[in-house]
Motif scaffolding. Sequence first.
Motif, PDB file in Angstrom:
ATOM      1  N   SER A   5       0.812  -1.296  -0.309  1.00  0.00           N
ATOM      2  CA  SER A   5       0.237  -0.339   0.180  1.00  0.00           C
ATOM      3  C   SER A   5       0.992   1.561  -0.255  1.00  0.00           C
ATOM      4  O   SER A   5       2.138   1.208   0.340  1.00  0.00           O
ATOM      5  CB  SER A   5      -0.742  -0.139   0.777  1.00  0.00           C
ATOM      6  N   ILE A   6       0.463   2.634  -0.498  1.00  0.00           N
ATOM      7  CA  ILE A   6       1.068   3.521  -0.686  1.00  0.00           C
ATOM      8  C   ILE A   6      -0.043   4.048  -0.603  1.00  0.00           C
ATOM      9  O   ILE A   6      -0.893   4.525  -0.539  1.00  0.00           O
ATOM     10  CB  ILE A   6       1.670   3.557  -2.545  1.00  0.00           C
ATOM     11  N   MET A   7       1.115   5.706   0.003  1.00  0.00           N
ATOM     12  CA  MET A   7       0.203   7.352   0.359  1.00  0.00           C
ATOM     13  C   MET A   7       0.819   7.943  -0.561  1.00  0.00           C
ATOM     14  O   MET A   7       2.074   7.931   0.156  1.00  0.00           O
ATOM     15  CB  MET A   7       0.273   7.951   1.852  1.00  0.00           C
ATOM     16  N   LEU A   8       0.289   8.737  -0.797  1.00  0.00           N
ATOM     17  CA  LEU A   8       0.562  10.624  -1.740  1.00  0.00           C
ATOM     18  C   LEU A   8      -0.141  11.134  -0.891  1.00  0.00           C
ATOM     19  O   LEU A   8      -0.938  11.507  -1.183  1.00  0.00           O
ATOM     20  CB  LEU A   8       0.130  10.451  -3.469  1.00  0.00           C
ATOM     21  N   VAL A   9       1.463  12.546  -0.854  1.00  0.00           N
ATOM     22  CA  VAL A   9       0.844  13.653   0.148  1.00  0.00           C
ATOM     23  C   VAL A   9       1.617  14.632  -0.725  1.00  0.00           C
ATOM     24  O   VAL A   9       2.853  15.090  -0.209  1.00  0.00           O
ATOM     25  CB  VAL A   9       1.666  13.172   1.502  1.00  0.00           C
ATOM     26  N   ASP A  10       0.501  15.431  -0.725  1.00  0.00           N
ATOM     27  CA  ASP A  10       0.958  16.576  -1.728  1.00  0.00           C
ATOM     28  C   ASP A  10       0.073  17.274  -2.064  1.00  0.00           C
ATOM     29  O   ASP A  10      -1.428  16.830  -2.749  1.00  0.00           O
ATOM     30  CB  ASP A  10       1.472  15.961  -3.717  1.00  0.00           C
ATOM     31  N   ASP A  11       0.286  18.768  -2.293  1.00  0.00           N
ATOM     32  CA  ASP A  11      -1.053  19.482  -2.341  1.00  0.00           C
ATOM     33  C   ASP A  11      -1.037  20.028  -3.965  1.00  0.00           C
ATOM     34  O   ASP A  11      -2.418  20.325  -4.533  1.00  0.00           O
ATOM     35  CB  ASP A  11      -0.310  20.671  -1.805  1.00  0.00           C
ATOM     36  N   VAL A  63       4.595   2.530   2.033  1.00  0.00           N
ATOM     37  CA  VAL A  63       5.620   3.851   1.091  1.00  0.00           C
ATOM     38  C   VAL A  63       5.461   4.859   0.983  1.00  0.00           C
ATOM     39  O   VAL A  63       3.277   4.594   0.999  1.00  0.00           O
ATOM     40  CB  VAL A  63       5.780   2.860  -0.692  1.00  0.00           C
ATOM     41  N   ILE A  64       5.662   6.408   1.458  1.00  0.00           N
ATOM     42  CA  ILE A  64       4.051   7.581   2.257  1.00  0.00           C
ATOM     43  C   ILE A  64       5.724   8.397   1.189  1.00  0.00           C
ATOM     44  O   ILE A  64       6.705   8.636   1.203  1.00  0.00           O
ATOM     45  CB  ILE A  64       4.410   7.153   3.164  1.00  0.00           C
ATOM     46  N   ASP A  91       2.896   0.879  15.137  1.00  0.00           N
ATOM     47  CA  ASP A  91       2.159   0.617  14.730  1.00  0.00           C
ATOM     48  C   ASP A  91       2.319   1.355  13.225  1.00  0.00           C
ATOM     49  O   ASP A  91       2.043   0.465  11.873  1.00  0.00           O
ATOM     50  CB  ASP A  91       0.079   1.359  15.083  1.00  0.00           C
ATOM     51  N   TYR A  92       3.502   2.134  13.145  1.00  0.00           N
ATOM     52  CA  TYR A  92       3.900   2.599  11.660  1.00  0.00           C
ATOM     53  C   TYR A  92       5.087   2.227  11.311  1.00  0.00           C
ATOM     54  O   TYR A  92       5.890   2.946  11.088  1.00  0.00           O
ATOM     55  CB  TYR A  92       3.989   4.126  11.980  1.00  0.00           C
ATOM     56  N   SER A  93       6.187   0.651  12.344  1.00  0.00           N
ATOM     57  CA  SER A  93       7.018   0.580  11.789  1.00  0.00           C
ATOM     58  C   SER A  93       7.248   0.413  10.302  1.00  0.00           C
ATOM     59  O   SER A  93       8.591  -0.192  10.060  1.00  0.00           O
ATOM     60  CB  SER A  93       7.596  -0.329  13.303  1.00  0.00           C
ATOM     61  N   SER A  94       6.396  -0.490   9.973  1.00  0.00           N
ATOM     62  CA  SER A  94       6.499  -0.562   8.926  1.00  0.00           C
ATOM     63  C   SER A  94       6.543   0.840   7.790  1.00  0.00           C
ATOM     64  O   SER A  94       7.176   0.341   6.781  1.00  0.00           O
ATOM     65  CB  SER A  94       5.490  -1.666   8.176  1.00  0.00           C
ATOM     66  N   SER A  95       6.093   1.915   8.149  1.00  0.00           N
ATOM     67  CA  SER A  95       5.992   2.555   7.026  1.00  0.00           C
ATOM     68  C   SER A  95       6.997   3.354   6.783  1.00  0.00           C
ATOM     69  O   SER A  95       7.990   4.176   7.440  1.00  0.00           O
ATOM     70  CB  SER A  95       5.222   3.893   7.555  1.00  0.00           C
ATOM     71  N   VAL A  96       7.206   3.390   4.954  1.00  0.00           N
ATOM     72  CA  VAL A  96       8.699   4.011   5.322  1.00  0.00           C
ATOM     73  C   VAL A  96       8.208   5.147   3.820  1.00  0.00           C
ATOM     74  O   VAL A  96       8.137   6.024   3.382  1.00  0.00           O
ATOM     75  CB  VAL A  96       9.877   3.736   4.629  1.00  0.00           C
ATOM     76  N   PHE A  97       9.413   6.404   4.221  1.00  0.00           N
ATOM     77  CA  PHE A  97       9.060   7.637   3.827  1.00  0.00           C
ATOM     78  C   PHE A  97      10.118   7.896   2.918  1.00  0.00           C
ATOM     79  O   PHE A  97      10.889   7.421   2.334  1.00  0.00           O
ATOM     80  CB  PHE A  97       9.081   9.112   4.502  1.00  0.00           C
ATOM     81  N   LEU A 132      11.537   5.566 -10.243  1.00  0.00           N
ATOM     82  CA  LEU A 132      10.108   5.020  -9.075  1.00  0.00           C
ATOM     83  C   LEU A 132      10.055   3.814  -8.696  1.00  0.00           C
ATOM     84  O   LEU A 132      10.333   3.819  -7.557  1.00  0.00           O
ATOM     85  CB  LEU A 132       9.126   5.255  -9.843  1.00  0.00           C
ATOM     86  N   GLN A 133      10.689   2.920  -9.590  1.00  0.00           N
ATOM     87  CA  GLN A 133      11.067   1.596  -9.123  1.00  0.00           C
ATOM     88  C   GLN A 133      11.909   0.809  -7.999  1.00  0.00           C
ATOM     89  O   GLN A 133      11.858   0.349  -7.438  1.00  0.00           O
ATOM     90  CB  GLN A 133      11.373   0.734 -10.656  1.00  0.00           C
ATOM     91  N   GLU A 134      12.752   1.986  -8.856  1.00  0.00           N
ATOM     92  CA  GLU A 134      14.279   2.015  -7.683  1.00  0.00           C
ATOM     93  C   GLU A 134      14.179   2.386  -6.410  1.00  0.00           C
ATOM     94  O   GLU A 134      14.351   2.114  -4.710  1.00  0.00           O
ATOM     95  CB  GLU A 134      15.531   2.720  -7.895  1.00  0.00           C
ATOM     96  N   VAL A 135      13.420   3.403  -5.995  1.00  0.00           N
ATOM     97  CA  VAL A 135      12.450   4.318  -4.668  1.00  0.00           C
ATOM     98  C   VAL A 135      11.888   2.904  -4.082  1.00  0.00           C
ATOM     99  O   VAL A 135      12.246   2.929  -3.134  1.00  0.00           O
ATOM    100  CB  VAL A 135      12.141   4.871  -4.908  1.00  0.00           C
ATOM    101  N   ILE A 136      11.026   2.218  -5.090  1.00  0.00           N
ATOM    102  CA  ILE A 136       9.802   1.499  -4.452  1.00  0.00           C
ATOM    103  C   ILE A 136      10.668   0.268  -3.529  1.00  0.00           C
ATOM    104  O   ILE A 136      10.106  -0.195  -3.001  1.00  0.00           O
ATOM    105  CB  ILE A 136       8.913   1.126  -5.075  1.00  0.00           C
ATOM    106  N   GLU A 137      10.829   0.105  -4.832  1.00  0.00           N
ATOM    107  CA  GLU A 137      11.917  -0.967  -4.192  1.00  0.00           C
ATOM    108  C   GLU A 137      12.918  -1.290  -2.931  1.00  0.00           C
ATOM    109  O   GLU A 137      13.268  -1.856  -1.883  1.00  0.00           O
ATOM    110  CB  GLU A 137      12.731  -1.863  -5.285  1.00  0.00           C
ATOM    111  N   LYS A 138      13.692   0.243  -3.014  1.00  0.00           N
ATOM    112  CA  LYS A 138      14.476   0.174  -1.147  1.00  0.00           C
ATOM    113  C   LYS A 138      13.957   0.619   0.345  1.00  0.00           C
ATOM    114  O   LYS A 138      13.885   0.356   1.036  1.00  0.00           O
ATOM    115  CB  LYS A 138      15.093   1.822  -1.746  1.00  0.00           C
ATOM    116  N   CYS A 139      13.044   1.202  -0.792  1.00  0.00           N
ATOM    117  CA  CYS A 139      11.864   1.250   0.836  1.00  0.00           C
ATOM    118  C   CYS A 139      11.234   0.347   1.023  1.00  0.00           C
ATOM    119  O   CYS A 139      11.618  -0.170   1.770  1.00  0.00           O
ATOM    120  CB  CYS A 139      10.029   1.977   0.268  1.00  0.00           C
ATOM    121  N   ILE A 140      10.894  -0.730   0.497  1.00  0.00           N
ATOM    122  CA  ILE A 140      10.496  -2.123   0.500  1.00  0.00           C
ATOM    123  C   ILE A 140      11.055  -3.031   1.592  1.00  0.00           C
ATOM    124  O   ILE A 140      11.141  -3.093   2.918  1.00  0.00           O
ATOM    125  CB  ILE A 140       9.721  -2.583  -0.624  1.00  0.00           C
ATOM    126  N   ALA A 141      12.559  -2.999   1.093  1.00  0.00           N
ATOM    127  CA  ALA A 141      13.115  -3.473   1.015  1.00  0.00           C
ATOM    128  C   ALA A 141      14.026  -2.817   2.758  1.00  0.00           C
ATOM    129  O   ALA A 141      14.112  -4.172   3.314  1.00  0.00           O
ATOM    130  CB  ALA A 141      14.975  -3.293   0.195  1.00  0.00           C
TER     131      ALA A 141
END
Length: 143
Positions: A5-11, A63-64, A91-97, A132-141
Amino acid sequence: MKKCSIMLVDDSESDRYLLKRMIGKLEVATEIFEADNGQIALEFLIDYEENFRKYPGNFPPIVIFLDINMPIMGGFEFLEEFSKIRENSNDYSSSVFTMFTSSERDEDKEKALSYDFVKGFVVKGSMSIKSLQEVIEKCIASN
């Protein structure tokens, strides 16, 4: 690539739309949450029990992507508040920004990466599907 799951925080609605499309092409997201400022994102994340029930298996987001410059509550204010929540809860130990910003300032990058849960810094105009793929892979890893 593992899905998450992914979250996008941007105005910027258009920046969220473009990032969401790129994520869609990678077929990596099980759920995409969106917020247009840090305050809304923080309120969403604080409501842990309700959202954990509402989005089983997809909450909290893994991933946020977080913008720096937003009205109401910017990215750095958000990181400061989120770090307090994270200190008091596992609760948020798995969330990576990953910072997703138009800022190219070294000071902003250093400040963002000083938080142990921030694993990336992406300048909006320079992101490709591959990066983007590299960033997400790095966050998941690092999760």
